[in-house]
Design a protein around this motif. Structure first.
Motif, PDB file in Angstrom:
ATOM      1  N   CYS A 126       0.778  -1.444   0.071  1.00  0.00           N
ATOM      2  CA  CYS A 126      -0.198  -0.078  -0.006  1.00  0.00           C
ATOM      3  C   CYS A 126       0.699   1.315   0.004  1.00  0.00           C
ATOM      4  CB  CYS A 126      -0.828   0.054   1.128  1.00  0.00           C
ATOM      5  SG  CYS A 126      -2.022  -1.346   1.162  1.00  0.00           S
ATOM      6  N   ARG A 127       0.406   2.291  -0.481  1.00  0.00           N
ATOM      7  CA  ARG A 127       1.162   3.589  -0.489  1.00  0.00           C
ATOM      8  C   ARG A 127       0.000   4.509  -0.028  1.00  0.00           C
ATOM      9  NH1 ARG A 127       1.019   5.135  -5.299  1.00  0.00           N
ATOM     10  NH2 ARG A 127       0.005   3.637  -6.147  1.00  0.00           N
ATOM     11  N   ILE A 128       0.563   5.787   0.539  1.00  0.00           N
ATOM     12  CA  ILE A 128      -0.164   6.926   0.810  1.00  0.00           C
ATOM     13  C   ILE A 128      -0.326   7.797  -0.127  1.00  0.00           C
ATOM     14  CG2 ILE A 128      -0.663   8.587   2.790  1.00  0.00           C
ATOM     15  CD1 ILE A 128      -0.749   5.928   4.148  1.00  0.00           C
ATOM     16  N   ALA A 129      -1.390   8.171  -0.837  1.00  0.00           N
ATOM     17  CA  ALA A 129      -1.526   9.419  -1.648  1.00  0.00           C
ATOM     18  C   ALA A 129      -2.360  10.533  -0.847  1.00  0.00           C
ATOM     19  CB  ALA A 129      -2.496   8.848  -2.802  1.00  0.00           C
ATOM     20  N   PRO A 130      -2.265  11.661  -1.572  1.00  0.00           N
ATOM     21  CA  PRO A 130      -2.739  12.991  -1.305  1.00  0.00           C
ATOM     22  C   PRO A 130      -4.349  12.760  -1.046  1.00  0.00           C
ATOM     23  CG  PRO A 130      -1.478  13.293  -3.158  1.00  0.00           C
ATOM     24  CD  PRO A 130      -1.244  12.086  -3.009  1.00  0.00           C
ATOM     25  N   PRO A 131      -4.821  13.514  -0.383  1.00  0.00           N
ATOM     26  CA  PRO A 131      -6.387  13.381  -0.307  1.00  0.00           C
ATOM     27  C   PRO A 131      -7.108  13.707  -1.618  1.00  0.00           C
ATOM     28  CG  PRO A 131      -5.489  15.407   1.120  1.00  0.00           C
ATOM     29  CD  PRO A 131      -4.381  14.440   0.535  1.00  0.00           C
ATOM     30  N   THR A 132      -6.285  14.360  -2.330  1.00  0.00           N
ATOM     31  CA  THR A 132      -6.842  14.622  -3.743  1.00  0.00           C
ATOM     32  C   THR A 132      -6.967  13.758  -4.851  1.00  0.00           C
ATOM     33  OG1 THR A 132      -4.913  15.735  -4.147  1.00  0.00           O
ATOM     34  CG2 THR A 132      -6.345  17.182  -3.411  1.00  0.00           C
ATOM     35  N   ALA A 133      -6.269  12.677  -4.438  1.00  0.00           N
ATOM     36  CA  ALA A 133      -6.402  11.467  -5.392  1.00  0.00           C
ATOM     37  C   ALA A 133      -7.691  10.971  -5.599  1.00  0.00           C
ATOM     38  CB  ALA A 133      -5.336  10.193  -5.057  1.00  0.00           C
ATOM     39  N   ASN A 134      -8.030  10.560  -6.781  1.00  0.00           N
ATOM     40  CA  ASN A 134      -9.300   9.846  -6.996  1.00  0.00           C
ATOM     41  C   ASN A 134      -9.227   8.429  -7.024  1.00  0.00           C
ATOM     42  OD1 ASN A 134      -7.944   9.481  -9.227  1.00  0.00           O
ATOM     43  ND2 ASN A 134      -9.131  11.091 -10.421  1.00  0.00           N
ATOM     44  N   GLU A 135      -8.422   7.848  -6.126  1.00  0.00           N
ATOM     45  CA  GLU A 135      -8.633   6.349  -5.937  1.00  0.00           C
ATOM     46  C   GLU A 135      -8.120   6.030  -4.494  1.00  0.00           C
ATOM     47  OE1 GLU A 135      -5.028   4.275  -7.604  1.00  0.00           O
ATOM     48  OE2 GLU A 135      -3.709   6.117  -7.281  1.00  0.00           O
ATOM     49  N   GLY A 136      -8.427   4.767  -4.296  1.00  0.00           N
ATOM     50  CA  GLY A 136      -8.083   4.411  -2.827  1.00  0.00           C
ATOM     51  C   GLY A 136      -9.204   4.875  -1.664  1.00  0.00           C
ATOM     52  N   LEU A 137      -8.890   4.538  -0.544  1.00  0.00           N
ATOM     53  CA  LEU A 137      -9.691   4.589   0.551  1.00  0.00           C
ATOM     54  C   LEU A 137      -9.314   6.080   1.383  1.00  0.00           C
ATOM     55  CD1 LEU A 137     -11.783   2.653   1.098  1.00  0.00           C
ATOM     56  CD2 LEU A 137     -10.311   1.547   2.770  1.00  0.00           C
ATOM     57  N   PRO A 138     -10.212   6.957   1.533  1.00  0.00           N
ATOM     58  CA  PRO A 138      -9.744   8.117   2.258  1.00  0.00           C
ATOM     59  C   PRO A 138      -9.806   7.985   3.838  1.00  0.00           C
ATOM     60  CG  PRO A 138     -12.214   8.191   1.637  1.00  0.00           C
ATOM     61  CD  PRO A 138     -11.550   6.601   1.143  1.00  0.00           C
ATOM     62  N   GLY A 139      -8.984   8.578   4.451  1.00  0.00           N
ATOM     63  CA  GLY A 139      -9.143   8.875   6.044  1.00  0.00           C
ATOM     64  C   GLY A 139      -7.942   9.835   6.536  1.00  0.00           C
ATOM     65  N   SER A 140      -7.599   9.760   7.655  1.00  0.00           N
ATOM     66  CA  SER A 140      -6.525  10.579   8.341  1.00  0.00           C
ATOM     67  C   SER A 140      -5.439   9.782   8.888  1.00  0.00           C
ATOM     68  CB  SER A 140      -7.355  11.650   9.117  1.00  0.00           C
ATOM     69  OG  SER A 140      -7.952  10.888  10.277  1.00  0.00           O
ATOM     70  N   ILE A 161      -4.055   4.739   9.106  1.00  0.00           N
ATOM     71  CA  ILE A 161      -5.119   5.631   8.726  1.00  0.00           C
ATOM     72  C   ILE A 161      -6.308   5.239   9.175  1.00  0.00           C
ATOM     73  CG2 ILE A 161      -6.252   6.520   6.508  1.00  0.00           C
ATOM     74  CD1 ILE A 161      -3.702   6.176   4.996  1.00  0.00           C
ATOM     75  N   ALA A 162      -7.016   6.321   9.866  1.00  0.00           N
ATOM     76  CA  ALA A 162      -8.560   5.924  10.612  1.00  0.00           C
ATOM     77  C   ALA A 162      -9.288   6.235   9.377  1.00  0.00           C
ATOM     78  CB  ALA A 162      -8.766   7.001  11.519  1.00  0.00           C
ATOM     79  N   THR A 163     -10.078   5.341   8.743  1.00  0.00           N
ATOM     80  CA  THR A 163     -10.836   5.533   7.687  1.00  0.00           C
ATOM     81  C   THR A 163     -12.113   6.297   8.069  1.00  0.00           C
ATOM     82  OG1 THR A 163     -12.167   3.459   7.897  1.00  0.00           O
ATOM     83  CG2 THR A 163     -10.051   3.430   6.409  1.00  0.00           C
ATOM     84  N   ARG A 175      -4.979   9.354   1.529  1.00  0.00           N
ATOM     85  CA  ARG A 175      -5.813   8.312   1.087  1.00  0.00           C
ATOM     86  C   ARG A 175      -4.731   7.131   0.979  1.00  0.00           C
ATOM     87  NH1 ARG A 175     -10.796  10.388  -1.564  1.00  0.00           N
ATOM     88  NH2 ARG A 175     -11.313   8.473  -2.434  1.00  0.00           N
ATOM     89  N   LEU A 176      -5.265   5.858   0.960  1.00  0.00           N
ATOM     90  CA  LEU A 176      -4.548   4.678   1.051  1.00  0.00           C
ATOM     91  C   LEU A 176      -4.880   3.891  -0.391  1.00  0.00           C
ATOM     92  CD1 LEU A 176      -2.687   2.569   3.154  1.00  0.00           C
ATOM     93  CD2 LEU A 176      -4.745   1.068   2.874  1.00  0.00           C
ATOM     94  N   VAL A 177      -3.755   3.902  -1.005  1.00  0.00           N
ATOM     95  CA  VAL A 177      -3.955   3.423  -2.420  1.00  0.00           C
ATOM     96  C   VAL A 177      -2.952   2.182  -2.678  1.00  0.00           C
ATOM     97  CG1 VAL A 177      -4.713   5.582  -3.428  1.00  0.00           C
ATOM     98  CG2 VAL A 177      -2.047   4.903  -3.371  1.00  0.00           C
ATOM     99  N   TRP A 178      -3.519   1.125  -3.781  1.00  0.00           N
ATOM    100  CA  TRP A 178      -2.791  -0.030  -3.694  1.00  0.00           C
ATOM    101  C   TRP A 178      -3.090  -0.402  -5.295  1.00  0.00           C
ATOM    102  CZ3 TRP A 178      -6.832   0.501  -0.362  1.00  0.00           C
ATOM    103  CH2 TRP A 178      -8.112  -0.119  -0.931  1.00  0.00           C
ATOM    104  N   ALA A 179      -2.268  -1.179  -5.969  1.00  0.00           N
ATOM    105  CA  ALA A 179      -2.661  -1.543  -7.575  1.00  0.00           C
ATOM    106  C   ALA A 179      -3.608  -2.769  -7.280  1.00  0.00           C
ATOM    107  CB  ALA A 179      -1.165  -2.331  -7.818  1.00  0.00           C
ATOM    108  N   PRO A 180      -4.530  -2.802  -8.356  1.00  0.00           N
ATOM    109  CA  PRO A 180      -5.407  -3.598  -8.276  1.00  0.00           C
ATOM    110  C   PRO A 180      -4.771  -5.246  -8.151  1.00  0.00           C
ATOM    111  CG  PRO A 180      -5.599  -2.033 -10.130  1.00  0.00           C
ATOM    112  CD  PRO A 180      -4.359  -1.647  -9.422  1.00  0.00           C
ATOM    113  N   GLN A 181      -3.821  -5.419  -8.788  1.00  0.00           N
ATOM    114  CA  GLN A 181      -3.469  -6.882  -8.812  1.00  0.00           C
ATOM    115  C   GLN A 181      -3.009  -7.302  -7.272  1.00  0.00           C
ATOM    116  OE1 GLN A 181      -2.053  -4.519 -10.495  1.00  0.00           O
ATOM    117  NE2 GLN A 181       0.462  -4.677 -10.435  1.00  0.00           N
ATOM    118  N   ASP A 182      -2.834  -6.424  -6.394  1.00  0.00           N
ATOM    119  CA  ASP A 182      -2.702  -6.674  -5.070  1.00  0.00           C
ATOM    120  C   ASP A 182      -3.736  -7.187  -4.194  1.00  0.00           C
ATOM    121  OD1 ASP A 182       0.448  -6.520  -5.443  1.00  0.00           O
ATOM    122  OD2 ASP A 182       0.433  -4.464  -5.190  1.00  0.00           O
TER     123      ASP A 182
END
Lengths: 328, 273
Positions: free
Chosen positions: A257-271, A286-288, A315-322
């Motif tokens: 998993c990687r951490i992306a900025p809140p503006t990214a349009n993929e993954g799971l949002p939280g803080s 990250i608390a979702t 946002r927590l993001v990951w590649a779909p194949q993972d």
């Protein structure tokens, strides 16, 4: 009966009164396999081991060892040897007599059995302590002696009940390597009960995960770790996020998993709710928005190139194949 | 300044302990001293000289009573009780490690004989023997009566011993090919041996000085405690003190031999280093 198997369990059940400790499990352990029975306490792994050893009766089903149905045979006729959790060295006998005990029971003469016991003590580097009593040995030394004692009868299968849990972490690492080395050199099967997934991954050719008396998954360590079959296994193996969305539950490894900025349009949002520096990696929690907690393991250089702040939205993001679907 | 100075509680407790020791050993010391009374001395102080006269007199024919036979009977009985106590207690201790049907009831039945007044047990067994037409004797009815006293202690000691016994020792023995008997002989027995010696000592000493349970069950021939008690009413010379000194010394020797044996066993195990 399968010739290439050391041990085969066929629909084995163990009941204590009306509660089943082990329910209808089947398992095939090929020749010369390092097999780890893994699971939380009370999952039935120790009962399974004790049934294979013959120290526990089987309520239903059969156990085949080396092509022979041993279900009704006493421990000594099974070709197995057991190493007990507390080692169970005989306190009144010195190391060499402890190791020679199995041969003494088989009527081997004193000189011969002491010579053989000496060889086995050398194998576990304990020859210098031959005349010591168990109480005068450290935990790690006692374990070596217990190992030698179990191996003197040339078992086809060695059964180990939580062999490393009583050792301190450094010793545990060293003994782990030694167990693996012994198993390779002897070429026999080891069945090793543990509640430590790390131990199982490090040692096993075959990992058998148990829960509530049943086998929930068995396979090669990488297979079990990379593609856990259920949410329970993913959580128990650790290092996974189990995420539920509209399509069901899936597991994704925290280090993928990687951490992306809140503006990214993929993954799971939280803080960001926790940051732990673990040396090689930094664990970011990250608390979702849904109320759960998910984790990313970031390589330290990557984390410190762009440090994150506690409380910052992300946002927590990951590649779909993972992402691997898991049964709930 | 000495900061570790002892407070008043130390002196109070030390005084209490001294009083206890005096209470415990005072009477024994009195009897031992009086047994060395001079030939003209009486049953009480003052000492009228110092001699071994009464020890010598002990082995002469007595006006009343017969020590020699009573001691022999008591010793044989004590050894019988000791042996039976060890065998039964160890076997029962092994059995009670598992729960079996009626185990709780059986346990309370055994322990109950510690609570029932000794004299009643004695009376009951005596009556039972006469009911079924058997003559009570020191080697039959008294033997049984004394076992009701020693066995509960033996069983409780075994409970304590097996409480600290690791069951995997036996499993390991079985795993390595020992038969049930060899696993007992080569593993269980050596490990519990100190407890077993304790049970033997208990059996011996409880039997050797048992009075109330023997009273109604010994039949025609007295054991030593019965003989001594009978003599206290009739014998008016310090010869009875000489007997007390000898039997006490004998018990002390038995205990010392047992302790020495145990420490030799322990040392020999360590000496194998």
């Amino acid at each position: 009966m399968h010739p290439a198997l050391d041990v085969e369990l066929i629909s084995v059940t163990k009941r204590y009164g009306s509660t089943a400790a082990v329910e209808n499990i089947s398992l095939r352990i090929p020749r010369g396999t390092y097999c780890c029975l893994l699971g939380p306490s009370g999952c039935g792994k120790t009962s399974t081991l004790r049934m294979i050893a013959g120290h526990e009766t089987i309520s239903e089903g059969d156990i085949i060892i080396n092509g022979v149905n041993v279900s009704d045979l006493p421990p000594v006729k099974r070709g197995t040897a057991m190493m007990f959790q507390s080692y169970a060295l005989f306190p009144h006998l010195n190391c060499i007599d402890n190791v020679a005990f199995g041969l003494k029971m088989r009527g081997v003469g004193k000189a011969e059995r002491r010579a053989r016991a000496g060889e086995l003590l050398s194998m576990v580097q304990m020859e210098k302590y031959a005349e010591r009593l168990p109480a005068q040995l450290s935990g790690g030394q006692q374990q070596r002696v217990a190992l030698a004692r179990a191996l003197i009868t040339r078992p086809k299968v060695l059964l180990l009940d939580e062999p490393l849990s009583a050792l301190d972490p450094f010793l545990r690492g060293a003994m782990r390597e030694e167990l693996k080395r012994l198993q390779r050199e002897l070429g026999i099967s080891f069945i090793h009960v543990t509640h430590s997934q790390e131990e199982a991954l490090a040692l096993a050719d075959l990992v058998v995960v148990m829960d509530h008396g049943v086998i929930v998954q068995s396979g090669a360590p990488r297979e079990v770790f990379d593609t856990p079959a259920t949410a329970f296994i993913a959580r128990f193996m650790g290092g996974h996020n189990v995420i539920t969305n509209g399509h069901g539950a899936f597991a994704v490894r925290a280090d993928r998993c990687r951490i992306a900025p809140p503006t990214a349009n993929e993954g799971l949002p939280g803080s960001i709710c926790s940051i732990e520096y673990l040396g090689a990696v930094v664990k970011v929690g990250i608390a979702t928005e849904a109320g759960g907690q998910i984790v990313a393991l970031l390589p330290d250089d990557q984390f410190f190139a762009a440090p994150l702040m506690m409380g910052a939205p992300a946002r927590l993001v990951w590649a779909p194949q993972d992402a691997h679907p898991v049964a709930a | 300044m000495n900061r570790d100075r002892r407070g008043p509680s130390f002196y109070i407790l030390a005084g209490l302990f001294a009083a206890f020791v005096l209470f415990l050993y005072g009477p024994i010391a009195t009897i031992v001293i009086l047994s060395f009374q001079g030939p003209r001395g009486g049953l009480t102080f003052p000492m009228n000289g110092f001699s071994f006269h009464w020890f010598h007199a002990l082995f002469q024919a007595q006006m009343v009573g017969n020590f020699g036979d009573a001691i022999t009977r008591s010793l044989i009985l004590a050894v019988m009780v000791m042996a039976a106590n060890v065998v039964i207690s160890v076997a029962a201790g092994m059995a009670f490690r598992r729960r079996f049907t009626g185990s709780t009831v059986l346990f309370y039945l055994v322990i109950a004989s510690l609570i029932v007044p000794s004299i009643l047990v004695s009376l009951g067994i005596g009556l039972f023997f006469s009911q079924v037409g058997l003559d009570p004797a020191w080697y039959s009815s008294a033997f049984g009566a004394q076992l009701t006293w020693t066995m509960p202690f033996g069983l409780l000691i075994m409970f304590a011993v097996f409480n600290r016994f690791n069951k995997s020792w036996e499993e390991a023995a079985r795993d390595l090919g020992a038969s049930p008997w060899r696993s007992f002989r080569e593993v269980v027995l050596p490990i519990i041996l100190p407890g077993v010696i304790g049970i033997a000592l208990f059996g011996f000493s409880l039997s050797y000085d048992e009075y109330p349970r023997t009273m109604m069950t010994a039949g025609d021939s007295n054991t030593l405690p019965l003989e001594i008690f009978a003599m206290t009413a009739n014998v008016t010379t310090p010869v009875i003190y000489a007997l007390g000194t000898l039997t006490t010394a004998f018990s002390a020797v038995v205990i010392m031999v047992a302790m020495t044996t145990m420490s030799i066993i322990r040392r020999r195990r360590l000496a194998k280093l």
